[in-house]
Design an enzyme around this catalytic site. Structure first.
Site, PDB file in Angstrom:
ATOM      1  N   PRO A   1      59.525  31.440  28.021  1.00  0.00           N
ATOM      2  CA  PRO A   1      58.452  32.446  28.052  1.00  0.00           C
ATOM      3  C   PRO A   1      57.087  31.827  28.324  1.00  0.00           C
ATOM      4  CG  PRO A   1      59.899  32.784  26.171  1.00  0.00           C
ATOM      5  CD  PRO A   1      60.263  31.456  26.748  1.00  0.00           C
ATOM      6  N   ALA A   2      56.256  32.539  29.065  1.00  0.00           N
ATOM      7  CA  ALA A   2      54.891  32.074  29.331  1.00  0.00           C
ATOM      8  C   ALA A   2      53.972  32.317  28.142  1.00  0.00           C
ATOM      9  CB  ALA A   2      54.335  32.769  30.569  1.00  0.00           C
ATOM     10  N   LEU A   3      54.427  33.118  27.190  1.00  0.00           N
ATOM     11  CA  LEU A   3      53.660  33.389  25.978  1.00  0.00           C
ATOM     12  C   LEU A   3      54.472  32.989  24.766  1.00  0.00           C
ATOM     13  CD1 LEU A   3      51.239  34.736  24.442  1.00  0.00           C
ATOM     14  CD2 LEU A   3      52.602  36.831  24.434  1.00  0.00           C
ATOM     15  N   GLY A   4      53.863  32.182  23.914  1.00  0.00           N
ATOM     16  CA  GLY A   4      54.494  31.813  22.658  1.00  0.00           C
ATOM     17  C   GLY A   4      53.554  32.111  21.500  1.00  0.00           C
ATOM     18  N   LEU A   5      53.987  31.766  20.316  1.00  0.00           N
ATOM     19  CA  LEU A   5      53.188  31.977  19.110  1.00  0.00           C
ATOM     20  C   LEU A   5      52.815  30.636  18.512  1.00  0.00           C
ATOM     21  CD1 LEU A   5      52.021  34.035  17.067  1.00  0.00           C
ATOM     22  CD2 LEU A   5      54.141  33.800  15.784  1.00  0.00           C
TER      23      LEU A   5
ATOM     24  N   TYR B   1      50.945  20.551  10.726  1.00  0.00           N
ATOM     25  CA  TYR B   1      50.411  21.841  10.305  1.00  0.00           C
ATOM     26  C   TYR B   1      50.788  22.120   8.854  1.00  0.00           C
ATOM     27  CZ  TYR B   1      49.952  22.632  15.376  1.00  0.00           C
ATOM     28  OH  TYR B   1      49.656  22.540  16.714  1.00  0.00           O
TER      29      TYR B   1
END
Length: 284
Positions: free
Chosen positions: A13-17, A53
């Site tokens: 996907p070109a969009l991740g979170l 993180y």
């Protein structure tokens, strides 16, 4: 969802979170787990994190959300693309093995789809590459890459034995931070290596940009969506904005379908000029 192809032919996907700053506060744990579950329910399939993180806290949040989603059948593991990163001081041939195992335990999965060196440290790159190759042989990671690598770093890596197998480079890239367009992005594009853009909305700053608001009104959108749509128009680019509120998760997803016209892209070039010379790599 738009797709970006990895060097080995796999589409992601070109969009991740993004999950930076998650897992840092116990009083936010439940809210963050719920946000991850909502993201999975909405259709997010690429999730980016790191052992840094929250010192593993973000991975634990993701692990709890994944456990619930996998248990109920809301999503299948093979449909997900999970990315994590190793600290530079853990990136020697043996240390990277233990670090990856810890990340997998916190995430509650058997393997990572992409494992990145978070930034370059004192461990020789050849040793890190050897560690990544060993993780692949063990089936703990599918692909490996780097983060915060400048052009010289990428060129050096490519000359090492096995270095050409690098699958991605994650950098700070946004409308206001376009330095990578001068050398890093073209170098990667020529090799079919995606650029993963972190902080693509400048930690929310672009969401309040007045000029972007004018353009957003044309599309019935939000300024942050314009900033993301601009990135999606860049070849071989994956954006990983962080979002916790459902409204923002939905807006970011919708931005992947937003197409900017040539005159609008030219307008953005005037507002945020592309680099004319080599610039230091932007890092957060």
């Amino acid at each position: 969802m738009r797709k970006v192809m990895l060097p080995h032919g796999e589409e992601v996907p070109a969009l991740g979170l993004g999950t930076w700053r998650m897992g840092e506060r116990a009083d936010q744990h439940g809210r963050e787990v719920a946000a991850l579950r909502t993201a999975l329910d909405l259709g997010y399939r690429l999730i980016d994190t790191a052992e840094m993180y929250g010192e593993g806290g973000a991975e634990r949040v993701i692990g709890e959300a994944l456990a619930g989603a996998l248990r109920t059948g809301a999503v299948a593991r093979e449909a997900l693309f999970l990315v994590s990163k190793v600290y530079p001081h853990h990136a020697d041939a043996q240390g990277v093995q233990a670090a990856c195992e810890r990340s997998l335990q916190r995430l509650g999965v058997d393997s990572l789809d992409l494992y990145l060196l978070h930034w370059r440290g004192g461990v020789p790159l050849a040793e890190t590459v050897a560690g990544f190759e060993r993780l692949q042989q063990r089936g703990l990671i599918r692909r490996w890459g780097v983060s915060n690598f400048d052009g010289d770093d990428l060129a050096e890596l490519a000359l090492l034995p096995g270095g050409a197998a690098c699958s991605a480079n994650q950098v700070y890239y946004s409308l206001s931070q376009r330095g990578v367009e001068f050398d890093v992005a073209p170098w990667q594009r020529a090799r079919g290596m995606p650029l993963i853009a972190y902080s693509p909305i400048d930690q929310g700053a672009l969401a309040a940009h007045p000029s972007l608001r004018v353009l957003a009104e044309r599309h019935g959108a939000q300024p942050a969506q314009i900033a993301l749509a601009w990135l999606f128009a860049r070849p071989g680019t994956i954006a990983i904005p962080k979002a916790v509120r459902e409204a923002h998760l939905r807006e970011n997803l919708a931005a992947a379908d937003l197409v900017l016209a040539a005159d609008e892209l030219a307008m953005l070039d005037r507002l945020f000029p592309p680099p004319q010379r080599k610039q230091p790599l932007a890092i957060l």
